[in-house]
Structure formats: C-alpha cells, structure tokens
Design a protein around this motif. Structure first.
Motif, PDB file in Angstrom:
ATOM      1  N   THR A 195       0.598  -1.388  -0.091  1.00 24.57           N
ATOM      2  CA  THR A 195       0.294   0.364  -0.139  1.00 24.57           C
ATOM      3  C   THR A 195       0.738   1.106  -0.236  1.00 24.57           C
ATOM      4  O   THR A 195       1.618   1.446   1.134  1.00 24.57           O
ATOM      5  N   VAL A 196       0.582   2.186  -1.193  1.00 26.57           N
ATOM      6  CA  VAL A 196       1.048   3.485  -1.304  1.00 26.57           C
ATOM      7  C   VAL A 196       0.895   4.694  -0.460  1.00 26.57           C
ATOM      8  O   VAL A 196      -0.615   4.982  -0.968  1.00 26.57           O
ATOM      9  N   TYR A 197       1.028   5.189  -0.096  1.00 25.00           N
ATOM     10  CA  TYR A 197       1.044   5.947   0.757  1.00 25.00           C
ATOM     11  C   TYR A 197       1.932   7.932   0.936  1.00 25.00           C
ATOM     12  O   TYR A 197       3.096   7.447   0.280  1.00 25.00           O
ATOM     13  N   PRO A 198       1.450   9.416   0.929  1.00 27.11           N
ATOM     14  CA  PRO A 198       1.580   9.974   1.028  1.00 27.11           C
ATOM     15  C   PRO A 198       3.131  10.036   1.293  1.00 27.11           C
ATOM     16  O   PRO A 198       4.746  10.417   1.271  1.00 27.11           O
ATOM     17  N   HIS A 199       2.896   9.668   2.285  1.00 20.72           N
ATOM     18  CA  HIS A 199       3.590   9.685   3.538  1.00 20.72           C
ATOM     19  C   HIS A 199       4.956   8.373   3.422  1.00 20.72           C
ATOM     20  O   HIS A 199       5.907   7.927   4.017  1.00 20.72           O
ATOM     21  N   GLY A 200       4.700   7.200   2.532  1.00 22.67           N
ATOM     22  CA  GLY A 200       5.575   5.948   2.260  1.00 22.67           C
ATOM     23  C   GLY A 200       5.155   5.052   1.422  1.00 22.67           C
ATOM     24  O   GLY A 200       3.378   5.024   2.263  1.00 22.67           O
ATOM     25  N   VAL A 201       5.088   3.622   2.633  1.00 19.82           N
ATOM     26  CA  VAL A 201       4.783   2.301   1.898  1.00 19.82           C
ATOM     27  C   VAL A 201       5.012   1.720   2.541  1.00 19.82           C
ATOM     28  O   VAL A 201       6.017   1.809   3.809  1.00 19.82           O
ATOM     29  N   GLU A 202       3.792   0.533   2.565  1.00 18.72           N
ATOM     30  CA  GLU A 202       3.622   0.173   3.665  1.00 18.72           C
ATOM     31  C   GLU A 202       3.062  -1.400   3.058  1.00 18.72           C
ATOM     32  O   GLU A 202       2.208  -1.315   2.652  1.00 18.72           O
ATOM     33  N   ASP A 203       3.443  -2.676   3.717  1.00 15.84           N
ATOM     34  CA  ASP A 203       3.620  -3.946   3.065  1.00 15.84           C
ATOM     35  C   ASP A 203       1.705  -4.200   4.356  1.00 15.84           C
ATOM     36  O   ASP A 203       2.617  -4.762   5.264  1.00 15.84           O
ATOM     37  N   ARG A 204       1.232  -4.530   4.331  1.00 14.87           N
ATOM     38  CA  ARG A 204       0.511  -4.619   4.777  1.00 14.87           C
ATOM     39  C   ARG A 204      -0.178  -6.242   4.564  1.00 14.87           C
ATOM     40  O   ARG A 204      -0.004  -7.268   3.713  1.00 14.87           O
ATOM     41  N   PRO A 205      -0.290  -6.656   6.157  1.00 17.64           N
ATOM     42  CA  PRO A 205      -0.873  -8.351   5.945  1.00 17.64           C
ATOM     43  C   PRO A 205      -1.830  -9.124   4.870  1.00 17.64           C
ATOM     44  O   PRO A 205      -3.048  -8.160   4.920  1.00 17.64           O
ATOM     45  N   ARG A 206      -1.838 -10.006   4.955  1.00 18.42           N
ATOM     46  CA  ARG A 206      -2.852 -10.424   4.089  1.00 18.42           C
ATOM     47  C   ARG A 206      -4.218 -10.964   4.997  1.00 18.42           C
ATOM     48  O   ARG A 206      -4.019 -11.708   5.997  1.00 18.42           O
ATOM     49  N   LEU A 207      -5.367  -9.838   4.509  1.00 16.41           N
ATOM     50  CA  LEU A 207      -6.525 -10.352   5.406  1.00 16.41           C
ATOM     51  C   LEU A 207      -7.778 -11.657   4.606  1.00 16.41           C
ATOM     52  O   LEU A 207      -8.140 -11.264   3.176  1.00 16.41           O
ATOM     53  N   GLY A 208      -7.946 -12.579   5.164  1.00 16.76           N
ATOM     54  CA  GLY A 208      -9.196 -13.279   4.481  1.00 16.76           C
ATOM     55  C   GLY A 208      -8.223 -14.297   3.652  1.00 16.76           C
ATOM     56  O   GLY A 208      -6.687 -14.700   2.833  1.00 16.76           O
ATOM     57  N   ASP A 209      -8.783 -15.494   2.900  1.00 11.87           N
ATOM     58  CA  ASP A 209      -8.292 -16.664   1.753  1.00 11.87           C
ATOM     59  C   ASP A 209      -9.690 -16.310   0.166  1.00 11.87           C
ATOM     60  O   ASP A 209     -10.744 -16.526   0.361  1.00 11.87           O
ATOM     61  N   GLY A 210      -8.715 -16.120  -0.366  1.00 10.37           N
ATOM     62  CA  GLY A 210     -10.026 -16.017  -1.601  1.00 10.37           C
ATOM     63  C   GLY A 210      -8.895 -14.715  -2.902  1.00 10.37           C
ATOM     64  O   GLY A 210      -7.848 -14.918  -2.908  1.00 10.37           O
ATOM     65  N   ARG A 211      -9.617 -14.995  -4.179  1.00 12.59           N
ATOM     66  CA  ARG A 211      -9.790 -14.043  -5.096  1.00 12.59           C
ATOM     67  C   ARG A 211      -9.351 -12.787  -5.009  1.00 12.59           C
ATOM     68  O   ARG A 211      -9.776 -12.201  -3.777  1.00 12.59           O
ATOM     69  N   ALA A 212      -9.095 -11.759  -5.354  1.00  8.70           N
ATOM     70  CA  ALA A 212      -8.748 -10.508  -5.473  1.00  8.70           C
ATOM     71  C   ALA A 212      -9.987  -9.971  -5.689  1.00  8.70           C
ATOM     72  O   ALA A 212     -10.218 -10.186  -6.188  1.00  8.70           O
ATOM     73  N   PRO A 213     -10.639  -9.037  -4.597  1.00  9.51           N
ATOM     74  CA  PRO A 213     -11.657  -8.313  -4.327  1.00  9.51           C
ATOM     75  C   PRO A 213     -11.621  -7.534  -6.191  1.00  9.51           C
ATOM     76  O   PRO A 213     -11.145  -7.354  -7.209  1.00  9.51           O
ATOM     77  N   THR A 214     -13.154  -7.833  -6.564  1.00  5.22           N
ATOM     78  CA  THR A 214     -13.480  -7.518  -8.094  1.00  5.22           C
ATOM     79  C   THR A 214     -15.080  -5.867  -7.512  1.00  5.22           C
ATOM     80  O   THR A 214     -15.080  -5.726  -6.318  1.00  5.22           O
ATOM     81  N   ALA A 215     -15.195  -5.159  -8.809  1.00  4.87           N
ATOM     82  CA  ALA A 215     -16.931  -4.710  -8.498  1.00  4.87           C
ATOM     83  C   ALA A 215     -17.689  -5.506  -8.085  1.00  4.87           C
ATOM     84  O   ALA A 215     -18.290  -4.542  -7.411  1.00  4.87           O
ATOM     85  N   ALA A 216     -17.728  -6.428  -8.604  1.00  7.04           N
ATOM     86  CA  ALA A 216     -19.492  -6.910  -7.668  1.00  7.04           C
ATOM     87  C   ALA A 216     -18.696  -7.415  -6.667  1.00  7.04           C
ATOM     88  O   ALA A 216     -19.706  -7.541  -5.725  1.00  7.04           O
ATOM     89  N   ASP A 217     -17.740  -7.931  -5.737  1.00  7.70           N
ATOM     90  CA  ASP A 217     -17.284  -8.007  -3.667  1.00  7.70           C
ATOM     91  C   ASP A 217     -17.918  -6.345  -3.248  1.00  7.70           C
ATOM     92  O   ASP A 217     -18.237  -6.519  -2.990  1.00  7.70           O
ATOM     93  N   LEU A 218     -16.926  -5.325  -4.346  1.00  6.76           N
ATOM     94  CA  LEU A 218     -16.979  -3.759  -4.091  1.00  6.76           C
ATOM     95  C   LEU A 218     -18.932  -3.751  -3.997  1.00  6.76           C
ATOM     96  O   LEU A 218     -19.244  -2.813  -2.504  1.00  6.76           O
ATOM     97  N   ARG A 219     -20.081  -4.248  -4.961  1.00  9.49           N
ATOM     98  CA  ARG A 219     -21.147  -4.025  -4.314  1.00  9.49           C
ATOM     99  C   ARG A 219     -21.618  -4.506  -2.796  1.00  9.49           C
ATOM    100  O   ARG A 219     -23.250  -4.298  -2.133  1.00  9.49           O
TER     101      ARG A 219
END
Length: 304
Positions: free
Chosen positions: A252-276
């Motif tokens: 995750t890239v923020y203006p103050h730097g880059v953070e490597d966030r932990p993986r949360l959950g199991d499965g695919r990358a989210p899609t627009a359908a998942d956002l809905r």
C-alpha cells in the motif's frame, strides 16, 4: 420534560435521515469542524506529543460540550447530532459509484472516486487495486463512520455522538505516522484507537451474524487481524474479507511511505461485484446496529 425516549427517537430520526439524505454536499458541520481544526493547527502546531495531546483533548472536549448542549433540545438535538455524526450512507453510495465506473470501463473515474475514500495514491491503482482500496475503506469506515457513532450515541447521547465524531475527525486529519504528525498526532491516533476498540469488534460480530459463512469470518479475524498495524481496522477488514470470500491487504503506497499490509482472508482479489456486495453488507450491518442502539438508548437511564 426530556426523557430517554426523546433521545432514542432523536437517534432513530438521525439515523433515518442519514439513510435517506446522506451527507450534505455543502455546509456539513463535520467539514466546518475540520476547517476550524486546520486553522488552529496552523497557529498551534509543535512537534511535541504534549502539545498534540492538549490540542486533541481540547477539540474533543469542545465537541462534547456542543453535543451536551444539543441534548438539551431533546429529540431535535439528538436527531441533529446523529445526522451530523453518521456517514455510512454516503460511504456506501460512493462504493456503488466506483463499482458503476469500473463496470463501465471508466478506470479514471473510479480512481477519482476512490481518492475520496483512501489516503493512498489512486494513480498507482489498477482495477483490482481500486476494488481492494474501496473494500478496505468501506469495511473500516462501516465501523468508524456508522457503528461507532451509534454505539456512543446509545451510551452517551448527543454528547457521545459529537465527541466521538471529533475523535475520528482528528485522527483522520493528524493521526498519521508521517514526520509532521508522528508526535503532534500521536494522542489523536491513540484516542481514536481506544474509542474504536468495542465498535470494531461489534461490527465483526454483526458481519459474522449476517454472513453466509460465519466460520470463515471468525477464521479470518482470529488468524489475520492481529498482524494489521491498526488494532481495529484489521478486525473489520478481516471480517469483511471472510464474509465475501476475498483477500485484502498487501503493498500500500501512501504519501508518507509504503506499507506492506498483512494478507486478510483467503480467496481471490476483490472485483467490482465484491465491492457491491461489501456495500450491501455494510448497509445491513448499519441497520442492525441502529435498531439495537435505539432500543438500548430507549431502555437506558436519562442522560443529557
């Protein structure tokens, strides 16, 4: 005579008004509060935890006092405080608009919209990154912008509503780990963490109760949430990831730097359908907690 019923009615009216009208585009009291905070920061800023603590506590105290005054107006004051403090409907509508833009192939519009939800650089996000950013923000802010105000409103009435909204706004403005705010914003960030400990976990409980796979929600929360840098965001993001069967987190890239966030959950990358689906889940969570908060307020002792 003011009674617990008038405050319960006001809380219900404010929550209903948020559901119908969402946040006003102009003249929102929270935006005016933020502008006042920004002006005072320019005059009072110092690279000091002590100064930052006084700054944060002063503004939270002022907002709480305004809420206490609003409570003297009974149901009307409670409704105004609730409508001012709640932001869940706007959050879900923006998420739906991002999904609409992605379905239409308009990635630039989706980037523009997601920039209003997250602090990361939207220009670096592809479609999957936009969906991930939006779902993470939706999960976190379901707790911060909807469930937490309802909890504080149920327990402490209008004073709790506006006091909490000040806490969360200050964290959003100065609670960063950047060079400028590492000390000055330290207290704002810590107060926000403490205020959201219960609401975040309540959100996860309700998500699990509404999910088709509650076991996956609890597995994701128990296994993954603790690795997140936030004691609260990780809980709700993991809960949403488990409920939706997706994976969140990562670089995750923020203006103050880059953070490597932990993986949360199991499965695919989210899609627009998942956002809905995330927006639909958020709305359900908000309704359940709003009803519970109103009932709790109606049964509680009279408070200003």
């Amino acid at each position: 005579m003011r009674t617990r019923w008038s405050h319960a009615v006001g809380l219900a009216a404010g929550a209903a008004a948020d559901g119908v009208f969402a946040d006003p585009q102009r003249g929102h009291p929270v935006a005016m509060f933020g502008a006042a905070v920004a002006r005072s920061e320019r005059r009072l800023y110092a690279d000091s935890r002590g100064v930052g603590t006084v700054f944060a506590v002063g503004w939270i105290g002022a907002a709480t006092a305004v809420g206490a005054l609003a409570g003297r107006a009974g149901a009307v004051g409670s409704a105004a405080a609730a409508f001012t403090s709640l932001g869940g409907t706007s959050l879900c509508r923006i998420a739906d608009r991002i999904a609409d833009a992605l379905d239409a192939g308009d990635v630039e519009e989706a980037r523009r919209l997601v920039s209003g939800l997250v602090g990361r650089d939207p220009n670096l996000l592809d479609e999957s990154g936009i969906c991930r950013a939006a779902v993470e923000s939706l999960a976190e802010n379901t707790s911060d912008a909807a469930i937490a105000p309802l909890v504080f409103g149920a327990v402490a009435g209008p004073a709790g509503l506006l006091g909490y909204r000040a806490v969360n706004t200050l964290d959003a403005m100065i609670g960063y780990r950047s060079d400028r705010y590492r000390n000055f914003g330290w207290a704002a960030a810590r107060i926000d963490d403490a205020a959201n400990l219960l609401p975040a976990r309540l959100t996860a409980v309700v998500v699990a109760g509404l999910a088709d796979r509650p076991g996956a929600v609890w597995q994701a929360v128990r296994r993954d949430a603790g690795a997140h840098p936030s004691p609260n965001s990780g809980v709700v993001e993991a809960a949403f990831a488990g409920a939706l069967g997706i994976e969140l987190g990562g670089r995750t890239v923020y203006p103050h730097g880059v953070e490597d966030r932990p993986r949360l959950g199991d499965g695919r990358a989210p899609t627009a359908a998942d956002l809905r689906a995330a927006a639909a889940l958020s709305r359900k969570v908000q309704v359940v907690v709003a009803v519970a908060a109103v009932l709790l307020r109606a049964r509680g002792r009279q408070r200003p």
